[in-house]
Design an enzyme around this catalytic site. Structure first.
Site, mmCIF file in Angstrom:
data_model
loop_
_atom_site.group_PDB
_atom_site.id
_atom_site.type_symbol
_atom_site.label_atom_id
_atom_site.label_comp_id
_atom_site.label_asym_id
_atom_site.label_seq_id
_atom_site.Cartn_x
_atom_site.Cartn_y
_atom_site.Cartn_z
ATOM 1 N N GLU A 33 0.818 -1.215 0.000
ATOM 2 C CA GLU A 33 0.000 0.000 0.000
ATOM 3 C C GLU A 33 0.847 1.258 0.000
ATOM 4 O OE1 GLU A 33 -3.010 0.210 -0.667
ATOM 5 O OE2 GLU A 33 -3.605 -1.879 -0.483
ATOM 6 N N TYR A 116 -6.945 6.271 3.845
ATOM 7 C CA TYR A 116 -7.046 5.264 2.785
ATOM 8 C C TYR A 116 -6.253 4.015 3.152
ATOM 9 C CZ TYR A 116 -5.683 2.291 -0.893
ATOM 10 O OH TYR A 116 -5.436 1.147 -1.588
ATOM 11 N N ASP A 134 -9.969 5.954 -2.647
ATOM 12 C CA ASP A 134 -8.754 6.358 -3.365
ATOM 13 C C ASP A 134 -9.183 6.985 -4.694
ATOM 14 O OD1 ASP A 134 -9.623 4.202 -4.858
ATOM 15 O OD2 ASP A 134 -7.600 3.545 -5.342
#
Length: 351
Positions: A33, A116, A134
């Site tokens: 991520e 996020y 996102d």
DNA sequence: AAGCCGGGGTT
DNA sequence: AACCCAGGCTT
């Protein structure tokens, strides 16, 4: 059938096989991520493989030198991500006994992890019901609901998050989050979305109102600043000089060639290196080498490399000597590493 | 709320 | 040339 059910029914037969989708290890999901923040999957993929290979656990990452982590991050951009990555690995070792958190609230405390990323990791690693928002989600929801609120202002951000929170599935929040991002990335794309074959065509307000191309709405436009950089490749027969960037701003803590920044284009055009600032070397030659323009999202860098041959290089304050044969031990900004790579090539193959 | 932070791909 | 990409931090 709920929206989430329709979405995951589309996802399962259409999903790409991505490596971070085959693990529930919060550490590895976190790696993916952070790497993928503002980064295309195709660009981040090789970095993900490098990091899980070299740093298979958070302890391995924490034990590494920051310079080594930055080197592995070289070329990916947004280098604060790498610094925060290293910092967070150490904080997990020191404060959490090396156990990487998998809950939204704990993840949100980590440096470099925002709403996020905390939602993504907690849903994927522990199936916590936290909806990701996102760039893909902004586009999909902006079109489905024909939302006119800008995504780069607080009211809009809040509204998008509320809608996402409302849509996410109770039982399969992980699948739902993967699915909505995959749908945005491969079907509801920015350019030429596949509306003809879209399962949501009948309920898509932007499709009905013919506003697909103007959703989502964004208000800010970024302006770019011109900067003029002279980099000096100062070398004797064996070594050349590098220095670490210590000023806040672009490329913080990366290495570079000795730099003189001109104030404007005129100063840049008239600039000639003055080595007295650097030390008393016996100079054989000074000449400009290559010019290039390097574009960042918010700056236009006009770069000139100078080749300066001296008799005998000495280590000077704030600089390091590096062997000409092995110039890439540290992390350099893209234009610098590219220049140094070119220096290594035999002159026969240079244009 | 606005600005800053990279490099690369697409149109 | 403009925009965007599995955003977050600082001011």
């Amino acid at each position: 059938m709920t929206f989430s059910e329709q979405l995951t029914n589309w996802y399962l037969p259409n999903k790409r096989d991505l490596p971070w989708r085959n693990t529930q290890d919060p550490y590895k999901i976190w790696l993916s991520e952070i790497i993928l923040q503002q980064t295309r999957i195709e660009q981040g993929l090789s970095y993900y493989y490098t990091f899980v290979e070299k740093y298979p656990t958070v302890a391995d990452l924490a034990a590494a030198e920051l310079d080594a982590v930055l080197k592995d991050w070289e070329g990916l951009g947004y280098y604060s991500r790498a610094r925060n990555l290293h910092f967070t690995a150490n904080s997990v070792m020191d404060s959490l006994n090396g156990k990487f958190p998998n809950s939204y609230e704990e993840l949100l405390k980590l440096k470099g992890v925002g709403t996020y990323t905390a939602a993504a990791i907690s849903s994927f690693a522990s199936k916590e019901k936290r909806a990701v928002v996102d760039g893909n989600v902004y586009r999909v929801l902006g079109r489905l609901y024909n939302i006119e609120d800008p995504i780069d202002a607080n009211p809009g951000k809040k509204r998008y998050q509320e809608i996402a929170d409302d849509l996410i599935s109770d039982k399969y929040p992980d699948l739902h989050n993967q699915a909505i991002m995959e749908f945005g990335a491969t079907h509801c794309t920015k350019h030429k979305p596949k509306c003809e074959t879209c399962i949501f065509q009948k309920q898509c307000l932007a499709f009905q109102k013919n506003t697909i191309d103007s959703r989502p709405v964004k208000k800010k436009k970024n302006k770019i600043q011109n900067r003029y950089l002279n980099f000096y490749h100062i070398a004797d027969q064996n070594n050349f000089l590098i220095q670490q960037r210590t000023d806040k701003g672009i490329w913080f803590q990366l290495y570079q060639l000795p730099l003189h920044e001109s104030l404007d284009k005129r100063g840049f055009d008239n600039h000639i290196p003055n080595l007295e600032l650097l030390g008393d070397f016996e100079i054989f030659s000074i000449h400009p080498d290559r010019n290039l323009i390097h574009l960042l999202s918010h700056q236009k860098l006009h770069i000139r490399f100078w080749k300066i041959e001296v008799k005998e290089l000495k280590k000077i304050e704030q600089h390091q000597l590096v062997s000409l044969a092995d110039p890439v031990a540290k992390a350099f900004p893209k234009p610098i590493s590219e220049f140094l790579q070119n220096q290594l090539k035999p002159k026969l193959f240079q244009k």
